[in-house]
Design an enzyme around this catalytic site. Structure first.
Site, mmCIF file in Angstrom:
data_model
loop_
_atom_site.group_PDB
_atom_site.id
_atom_site.type_symbol
_atom_site.label_atom_id
_atom_site.label_comp_id
_atom_site.label_asym_id
_atom_site.label_seq_id
_atom_site.Cartn_x
_atom_site.Cartn_y
_atom_site.Cartn_z
ATOM 1 C CE1 TYR A 142 -8.591 -0.373 -10.585
ATOM 2 C CE2 TYR A 142 -6.375 -0.399 -9.651
ATOM 3 C CZ TYR A 142 -7.641 -0.950 -9.752
ATOM 4 O OH TYR A 142 -7.958 -2.070 -9.027
ATOM 5 C CG ASP A 236 -4.942 7.195 -6.383
ATOM 6 O OD1 ASP A 236 -3.981 6.848 -5.667
ATOM 7 O OD2 ASP A 236 -5.754 6.389 -6.876
ATOM 8 C CE LYS A 264 0.305 0.603 -6.988
ATOM 9 N NZ LYS A 264 0.155 -0.635 -7.699
HETATM 10 N N1 PLP Z 1 -4.713 3.994 -6.994
HETATM 11 C C1 PLP Z 1 -3.729 3.872 -7.913
HETATM 12 C C2 PLP Z 1 -3.224 5.095 -8.598
HETATM 13 C C3 PLP Z 1 -3.196 2.625 -8.218
HETATM 14 O O1 PLP Z 1 -2.240 2.519 -9.132
HETATM 15 C C4 PLP Z 1 -3.705 1.490 -7.528
HETATM 16 C C5 PLP Z 1 -3.178 0.144 -7.832
HETATM 17 O O2 PLP Z 1 -2.482 -0.085 -8.773
HETATM 18 C C6 PLP Z 1 -4.711 1.667 -6.588
HETATM 19 C C7 PLP Z 1 -5.198 2.933 -6.340
HETATM 20 C C8 PLP Z 1 -5.268 0.488 -5.839
HETATM 21 O O3 PLP Z 1 -4.318 0.013 -4.943
HETATM 22 P P1 PLP Z 1 -4.391 -1.508 -4.422
HETATM 23 O O4 PLP Z 1 -4.117 -2.370 -5.601
HETATM 24 O O5 PLP Z 1 -3.326 -1.560 -3.362
HETATM 25 O O6 PLP Z 1 -5.748 -1.708 -3.863
#
Ligand code: PLP
Length: 425
Positions: A142, A236, A264
């Site tokens: 994700y 990511d 986060k």
């Molecule tokens: N990338 C990863 C690996 C994530 O776990 C998340 C959210 O859980 C995101 C991107 C998206 O971040 P946000 O929810 O702050 O938009």
């Protein structure tokens, strides 16, 4: 509103599904979500008067625990100075310097407001710098809810059973190439078939299909393929950055990406995101270069203050050793309990992140997660909840520990788990 009306019903009248982010609605486990009034340390105080031991951890930011004093103090101080200036600040330089000192692959950083923004922006940089459009993502990973990424996304999307979403034009995802996580030969085949791949996006330790570590050689292989084909390798680390180690998953795994995304932990629980990496790529971002990306609240003083406090606190302690010990104790307690009851359980862990799968063998891909006993997860989830333990409400989400989870909490969790997996009387 009558007093009998549940908070969920009331919320559903005014917000889609009653929530502001899908996984919170409990669709992955059934039942009604716990509405939270406050949180402290590793406990949630619910509106129903109950107190829950929290393993959601805000989905990752609260590595120090809820309401950690250094963060509360920093936000309080920042609030008095002003909440948004639309002008640069020393604090932004300092947060960028902290991140760059911690993560060797970072030479420059841009702060944004969420992980979603970070990945969308990193994709734009990769495309802008290479002049190519296509990119590879992995099933079950994700990267936020940006259009281009919303195909075979994990966690929230997986729980809802929608591999894609209405409203995402086919033309937008035409350039999104999919491969199974941990399947290097599938990526090699994509590179054979397409000579215009701008980037490979990967969660180096996947955390949105439970926790799935990379197979040995997988990330090294992606690095090699990207080098050979002139594609940008993007890690990511929105979830893993400053969570699994001070230098993120890349420090543990020893593979260096070209760009990395964050969120986060670097915001200490306030809204933030960041992307950064090689200077030659980041120098192409506006106004240094032509690739446009901007934000009214980017580098927001409150979020930056919270993030700096979080990172400074982590830097000055043996936090990662403590989290490793807590994670190890929880994992072995759960395994032992499941073994005693003859329940197949696979606990996959990296430091303070844990994936719980009711499955026999290793879980290496989204197909393995789908094949696990998700009905049992649901039953165990609700038994634990009744016992005052709040897991993330989906078998596709990772459990997060914090520095506030002490031996007493771990022991209590294992005891409750033991009751939850025991055959019903
Ligand atoms: N990338 C990863 C690996 C994530 O776990 C998340 C959210 O859980 C995101 C991107 C998206 O971040 P946000 O929810 O702050 O938009």
């Amino acid at each position: 509103m009558s007093p009998e009306t549940s908070l969920l019903k009331r919320a559903e009248r005014v917000m889609p599904g009653g929530v502001n982010s899908p996984v919170r609605a409990f669709r992955g486990v059934g039942g009604e979500p716990v509405f939270v009034r406050a949180a402290e340390g590793c406990y949630l105080q619910a509106e129903d008067g109950r107190r829950y031991l929290d393993f959601i951890g805000g989905y990752g930011p609260h590595i120090l625990g809820h309401g950690a004093e250094p963060i509360a103090q920093a936000v309080h101080d920042a609030l008095r100075r002003g909440t948004a200036f639309g002008a640069p600040t020393i604090a932004e330089i300092e947060l960028a310097e902290q991140m760059i000192a911690a993560v060797p692959s970072l030479e420059m950083v841009r702060l944004v407001n969420s992980g979603t923004e970070a990945t969308m922006s990193a994709l734009r940089v990769a495309r802008g710098a290479t002049g190519r459009s296509k990119f590879v993502k992995f099933e079950g990973c994700y990267h936020g809810h940006g259009d281009a990424f919303l195909i075979a996304a994990g966690s929230g999307a997986a729980t809802l059973g929608v591999p894609s979403s209405p409203g995402v034009p086919a033309a937008v995802v035409e350039d999104t190439l999919l491969a199974p996580f941990n399947d290097l030969s599938a990526v090699a085949m994509l590179f054979e078939a397409h000579d215009d791949i701008a980037a490979v996006f990967v969660e180096p330790i996947a955390g949105n299909m439970g926790l799935v570590p990379p197979r040995e050689g997988f990330l090294e292989g992606l690095r090699r393929l990207c080098d050979e084909r002139g594609a940008v390798l993007v890690f990511d680390e929105v979830m893993t950055g400053f969570r699994v180690a001070w230098g993120g998953a890349q420090e543990i795994l020893g593979v260096t990406p070209d760009l990395t995304t964050f969120g986060k932990v670097i915001g200490g629980g306030l809204p933030i995101g960041a992307y950064g990496g090689r200077r030659d790529l980041m120098s192409q971002v506006a106004p240094a270069g032509p690739i446009y990306q901007a934000g009214t609240l980017s580098g927001n003083p409150l979020a930056v203050a919270a993030g700096r406090a979080a990172l400074s606190t982590l830097a000055g302690t043996d936090a990662y050793e403590i989290l490793e010990a807590a994670g190890g104790a929880l994992a072995s307690g759960l395994r032992e309990s499941a073994r005693r009851h003859g329940v197949p359980l696979r606990v996959q862990r990296q430091g303070s992140m844990l994936g719980l799968f009711f499955a026999e063998g290793p879980v290496e891909s989204i197909a393995d997660v789908d094949a696990s006993d998700r009905d049992r997860f649901q039953r165990v989830f609700h038994r634990l909840l009744a016992d005052g333990i709040h897991l993330p409400p989906s078998p596709y989400e990772t459990l997060f520990l914090s520095l506030a989870h002490g031996p007493e909490e771990i022991e209590r969790t294992v005891e409750a788990f033991d009751r939850a997996v025991a055959p019903e009387a």
